[in-house]
Design an enzyme around this catalytic site. Structure first.
Site, PDB file in Angstrom:
ATOM      1  N   LYS A  39       0.830  -1.223   0.000  1.00  0.00           N
ATOM      2  CA  LYS A  39       0.000   0.000   0.000  1.00  0.00           C
ATOM      3  C   LYS A  39       0.857   1.262   0.000  1.00  0.00           C
ATOM      4  O   LYS A  39       0.667   2.163  -0.803  1.00  0.00           O
ATOM      5  CB  LYS A  39      -0.907  -0.009   1.236  1.00  0.00           C
ATOM      6  CG  LYS A  39      -1.485   1.336   1.612  1.00  0.00           C
ATOM      7  CD  LYS A  39      -2.424   1.231   2.762  1.00  0.00           C
ATOM      8  CE  LYS A  39      -2.174   1.917   4.045  1.00  0.00           C
ATOM      9  NZ  LYS A  39      -1.481   3.134   4.239  1.00  0.00           N
ATOM     10  N   ASN A  40       1.812   1.326   0.933  1.00  0.00           N
ATOM     11  CA  ASN A  40       2.560   2.571   1.084  1.00  0.00           C
ATOM     12  C   ASN A  40       3.501   2.835  -0.085  1.00  0.00           C
ATOM     13  O   ASN A  40       3.870   3.989  -0.325  1.00  0.00           O
ATOM     14  CB  ASN A  40       3.313   2.589   2.420  1.00  0.00           C
ATOM     15  CG  ASN A  40       2.357   2.759   3.598  1.00  0.00           C
ATOM     16  OD1 ASN A  40       1.180   3.069   3.404  1.00  0.00           O
ATOM     17  ND2 ASN A  40       2.856   2.546   4.814  1.00  0.00           N
ATOM     18  N   CYS A 133      -5.022  12.943  12.475  1.00  0.00           N
ATOM     19  CA  CYS A 133      -5.840  11.771  12.179  1.00  0.00           C
ATOM     20  C   CYS A 133      -6.011  10.954  13.443  1.00  0.00           C
ATOM     21  O   CYS A 133      -5.572  11.364  14.524  1.00  0.00           O
ATOM     22  CB  CYS A 133      -5.221  10.945  11.068  1.00  0.00           C
ATOM     23  SG  CYS A 133      -3.814  10.038  11.599  1.00  0.00           S
ATOM     24  N   ARG A 138       0.318  14.441  13.440  1.00  0.00           N
ATOM     25  CA  ARG A 138       0.947  14.255  12.139  1.00  0.00           C
ATOM     26  C   ARG A 138       1.206  15.557  11.363  1.00  0.00           C
ATOM     27  O   ARG A 138       0.602  15.818  10.323  1.00  0.00           O
ATOM     28  CB  ARG A 138       0.144  13.262  11.310  1.00  0.00           C
ATOM     29  CG  ARG A 138      -0.022  11.962  12.061  1.00  0.00           C
ATOM     30  CD  ARG A 138      -0.664  10.908  11.245  1.00  0.00           C
ATOM     31  NE  ARG A 138       0.279  10.238  10.385  1.00  0.00           N
ATOM     32  CZ  ARG A 138      -0.038   9.202   9.618  1.00  0.00           C
ATOM     33  NH1 ARG A 138      -1.246   8.743   9.608  1.00  0.00           N
ATOM     34  NH2 ARG A 138       0.859   8.626   8.861  1.00  0.00           N
ATOM     35  N   ASP A 325       3.185   0.081  12.377  1.00  0.00           N
ATOM     36  CA  ASP A 325       2.000  -0.490  11.730  1.00  0.00           C
ATOM     37  C   ASP A 325       1.735  -1.939  12.166  1.00  0.00           C
ATOM     38  O   ASP A 325       0.666  -2.483  11.885  1.00  0.00           O
ATOM     39  CB  ASP A 325       2.141  -0.426  10.193  1.00  0.00           C
ATOM     40  CG  ASP A 325       1.980   0.994   9.657  1.00  0.00           C
ATOM     41  OD1 ASP A 325       1.538   1.871  10.419  1.00  0.00           O
ATOM     42  OD2 ASP A 325       2.307   1.228   8.476  1.00  0.00           O
ATOM     43  N   ARG A 417      -9.550   0.368   3.204  1.00  0.00           N
ATOM     44  CA  ARG A 417      -8.569   1.384   2.814  1.00  0.00           C
ATOM     45  C   ARG A 417      -7.220   0.743   2.572  1.00  0.00           C
ATOM     46  O   ARG A 417      -6.497   1.130   1.661  1.00  0.00           O
ATOM     47  CB  ARG A 417      -8.380   2.390   3.962  1.00  0.00           C
ATOM     48  CG  ARG A 417      -9.380   3.499   4.034  1.00  0.00           C
ATOM     49  CD  ARG A 417      -8.899   4.519   5.053  1.00  0.00           C
ATOM     50  NE  ARG A 417      -7.461   4.669   4.920  1.00  0.00           N
ATOM     51  CZ  ARG A 417      -6.596   4.668   5.913  1.00  0.00           C
ATOM     52  NH1 ARG A 417      -6.998   4.567   7.136  1.00  0.00           N
ATOM     53  NH2 ARG A 417      -5.309   4.794   5.675  1.00  0.00           N
TER      54      ARG A 417
HETATM   55  C1  UD1 Z   1       4.130   6.522   6.885  1.00  0.00           C
HETATM   56  C2  UD1 Z   1       3.178   5.412   6.527  1.00  0.00           C
HETATM   57  C3  UD1 Z   1       2.441   4.901   7.751  1.00  0.00           C
HETATM   58  C4  UD1 Z   1       3.428   4.521   8.849  1.00  0.00           C
HETATM   59  C5  UD1 Z   1       4.411   5.649   9.121  1.00  0.00           C
HETATM   60  C6  UD1 Z   1       5.519   5.267  10.085  1.00  0.00           C
HETATM   61  C7  UD1 Z   1       2.573   6.000   4.252  1.00  0.00           C
HETATM   62  C8  UD1 Z   1       1.500   6.439   3.312  1.00  0.00           C
HETATM   63  N1  UD1 Z   1       2.217   5.925   5.549  1.00  0.00           N
HETATM   64  O1  UD1 Z   1       3.368   7.622   7.367  1.00  0.00           O
HETATM   65  O2  UD1 Z   1       1.689   3.746   7.365  1.00  0.00           O
HETATM   66  O3  UD1 Z   1       2.716   4.239  10.036  1.00  0.00           O
HETATM   67  O4  UD1 Z   1       5.048   6.064   7.890  1.00  0.00           O
HETATM   68  O5  UD1 Z   1       6.189   4.145   9.619  1.00  0.00           O
HETATM   69  O6  UD1 Z   1       3.663   5.703   3.846  1.00  0.00           O
HETATM   70  N2  UD1 Z   1       6.606  13.954  11.648  1.00  0.00           N
HETATM   71  C9  UD1 Z   1       6.879  15.257  12.001  1.00  0.00           C
HETATM   72  N3  UD1 Z   1       6.928  16.195  10.998  1.00  0.00           N
HETATM   73  C10 UD1 Z   1       6.755  15.876   9.684  1.00  0.00           C
HETATM   74  C11 UD1 Z   1       6.501  14.539   9.351  1.00  0.00           C
HETATM   75  C12 UD1 Z   1       6.423  13.600  10.360  1.00  0.00           C
HETATM   76  O7  UD1 Z   1       7.034  15.584  13.178  1.00  0.00           O
HETATM   77  O8  UD1 Z   1       6.826  16.769   8.833  1.00  0.00           O
HETATM   78  C13 UD1 Z   1       6.528  12.917  12.726  1.00  0.00           C
HETATM   79  C14 UD1 Z   1       5.130  12.279  12.810  1.00  0.00           C
HETATM   80  O9  UD1 Z   1       4.248  13.067  13.575  1.00  0.00           O
HETATM   81  C15 UD1 Z   1       5.452  10.941  13.443  1.00  0.00           C
HETATM   82  C16 UD1 Z   1       6.836  10.622  12.882  1.00  0.00           C
HETATM   83  O10 UD1 Z   1       7.366  11.839  12.370  1.00  0.00           O
HETATM   84  O11 UD1 Z   1       5.516  11.058  14.843  1.00  0.00           O
HETATM   85  C17 UD1 Z   1       6.851   9.575  11.792  1.00  0.00           C
HETATM   86  O12 UD1 Z   1       5.912   9.936  10.809  1.00  0.00           O
HETATM   87  P1  UD1 Z   1       6.161   9.640   9.280  1.00  0.00           P
HETATM   88  O13 UD1 Z   1       7.286   8.694   9.107  1.00  0.00           O
HETATM   89  O14 UD1 Z   1       6.226  10.954   8.540  1.00  0.00           O
HETATM   90  O15 UD1 Z   1       4.805   8.915   8.858  1.00  0.00           O
HETATM   91  P2  UD1 Z   1       4.055   9.056   7.474  1.00  0.00           P
HETATM   92  O16 UD1 Z   1       5.016   9.234   6.368  1.00  0.00           O
HETATM   93  O17 UD1 Z   1       2.934  10.025   7.581  1.00  0.00           O
END
Ligand code: UD1
Length: 457
Positions: A39-40, A133, A138, A325, A417
């Site tokens: 998915k990701n 979410c 996030r 996850d 989803r």
């Molecule tokens: C992706 C995955 C999700 C998975 C997650 C962590 C996709 C579509 N989704 O989500 O399934 O659970 O990685 O493996 O690929 N953060 C910040 N600032 C930012 C971005 C992130 O502080 O600009 C923090 C987030 O709040 C969180 C951490 O970084 O605490 C990790 O998040 P992130 O790796 O960005 O997750 P996603 O990419 O949204």
């Protein structure tokens, strides 16, 4: 290996709001399950297709509501998207707008990551902020700061992230350090850097296999990305990319979910195609818990019935640590392990909401802050439960498979989803599980409470 039973037509199940899953637990599973594409990877590779004005022929695309939504985001930008079976064809030769639709982006966080590819391609992008979410706030600050380092002007106004490259030029290569190895920020910035002028280095980059998959996809289109999958990624910008035929990696989280399904029901099942290297922390934890897993072939895992499940300690971490996850599915498994387990969720701040629903099934879990204390019980008993997010929903279905009697699961929209026909794949393994249209009072859930409002993650 047993021949795998083919899945029914590649169509999403019709979704009535009142649909629930009825699970009759306590039955062993057997046979082979075919693992779908990740998915990701699929979501971000669809965003990556915006970088190229040629044809992108993408194989092994899972059948998911999220993929359908991402297709709608691309279509809203004027991009041609068509699907046949598990193949997706995308042609972004004519992007007619740089503004993504609010209703879709707020439902699908991954669509925000397309800000990197739209900006690189058009020099301008307007993306609604995805918002928080069900599992946490996030933020997208790392995405924004990285784009700014590459020369973009970014302003956030009225809930929209407006980004443009001054003087109609190209983004410029930059050295970017991520405070935390965010998967999405790494992917956004890698896509943006692909068409930038000069070299970009991303330090403390996310090392998830899906980041490497995106890089391989971009490289197959002519990008010059090195080091993806490690914590330092170097991208040498190129002026343009060309058409591609690419196949997505197997979904390691779907694989992990089926491994837990086998473990919790004490079953003997085969899973393929898989990449065992992507599952090192998951397989290691399962073995520690007492589950026997064998590599039957380089792309095939077999799980054998465990005699005793033992308690353990889990801390979620960025890859190659234990994946957040998989935290909820493992919590379901540990409810039946002998002894006291501790689960510490360190990636997201609000991702233990399934604990109280698991307790409805007879589990003994206490939550304090971001830590869950799971005291193993001899058995679970079926009950009505509600999923609060995608992986929490999977955990409840897994617990339902092991519980005595009937579990009614509400929250199918979460499962659809992110899992490709999970109920059907489980049925093919012999699970007694079916999707039924429940007659219910509007606004009232099957266990009598008001349904929680959640947004996609
Ligand atoms: C992706 C995955 C999700 C998975 C997650 C962590 C996709 C579509 N989704 O989500 O399934 O659970 O990685 O493996 O690929 N953060 C910040 N600032 C930012 C971005 C992130 O502080 O600009 C923090 C987030 O709040 C969180 C951490 O970084 O605490 C990790 O998040 P992130 O790796 O960005 O997750 P996603 O990419 O949204």
């Amino acid at each position: 290996m047993n021949p795998s039973t083919s899945l029914p037509d590649a169509k999403l199940a019709p979704q009535a709001d009142s649909s629930v899953l009825q699970i009759f637990g306590g039955h062993r599973l057997h046979g082979h399950v075919k693992i779908s594409g990740a998915k990701n990877s699929a979501l971000v590779i669809m965003a990556g297709a915006l970088l190229c004005s040629g044809d992108c022929h993408i194989r092994n695309v899972p059948l998911l509501a999220d993929v359908e939504k991402m297709g709608q985001v691309l279509s809203a930008l004027g991009v041609k998207v068509s699907r046949q079976g598990d193949i997706l064809d995308i042609n972004a030769s004519n992007i007619t707008t740089s503004k993504a639709p609010y209703e879709l982006v707020t439902q699908l966080r991954a669509s925000f990551f397309a800000i990197g590819s739209i900006l690189a391609r058009l020099g301008v992008a307007q993306m609604p902020l995805p918002g928080g979410c069900a599992i946490g706030a996030r933020p997208v600050d790392l995405h924004v700061r990285g784009l700014q380092a590459m020369g973009a002007e970014v302003q956030i106004e009225h809930g929209i992230c407006n980004a443009y490259v001054p003087n109609g030029g190209r983004l410029k290569g930059a050295k970017i350090y991520l405070d935390t190895p965010s998967v999405g920020a790494t992917e956004t910035l890698m896509m943006a850097a692909t068409l930038a002028d000069g070299e970009t280095i991303i330090e403390n980059a996310a090392r998830e296999p899906e980041v490497a998959d995106l890089a391989n996809f971009c490289n197959a289109m002519g990008a010059k990305i090195h080091g993806a999958g490690s914590s330092v990624i170097t991208i040498e910008g190129v002026p343009q990319l060309h058409s591609v035929d690419y196949s997505i990696i197997p979904d390691r989280i779907e694989t992990g979910t089926f491994l837990v399904a086998g473990a919790i029901t004490r079953s003997d099942i085969l899973l393929s195609p898989v990449v065992p290297d992507h599952l090192i922390p998951v397989i290691a934890k399962l073995r520690e818990i007492g589950v026997q897993i064998i590599e039957e072939a380089p792309d095939c895992l077999r799980i054998l019935p465990a005699e005793t499940l033992k308690a353990t300690y889990i801390e979620t971490l960025p890859h190659p640590g234990f994946p957040t996850d998989m935290q909820a599915p493992f919590m379901a498994l540990l409810t039946l392990a002998e002894g006291d387990s501790i689960i510490n969720e360190s990636v997201f701040e609000n991702r233990l909401r399934h604990a109280s629903e698991l307790n409805r099934l007879g589990a003994d879990i206490r939550v304090k802050g971001n830590t869950a204390f799971v005291r193993g019980v001899p058995n679970l008993s079926g009950a009505p439960v509600i999923g609060t997010d995608l992986r929490a929903s999977a955990a409840l279905v897994l617990a339902g498979l092991a519980a005595d009697g009937q579990t009614t699961f509400q929250g199918l929209h979460h499962l659809d989803r992110g899992y490709d026909r999970l109920d059907i794949k489980l049925q093919q393994l012999g699970a007694k599980i079916k999707r039924v249209n429940e007659v219910s009072t509007p606004g009232v859930t099957s266990n009598g409470s008001t349904p929680p409002v959640t947004i996609a993650n």
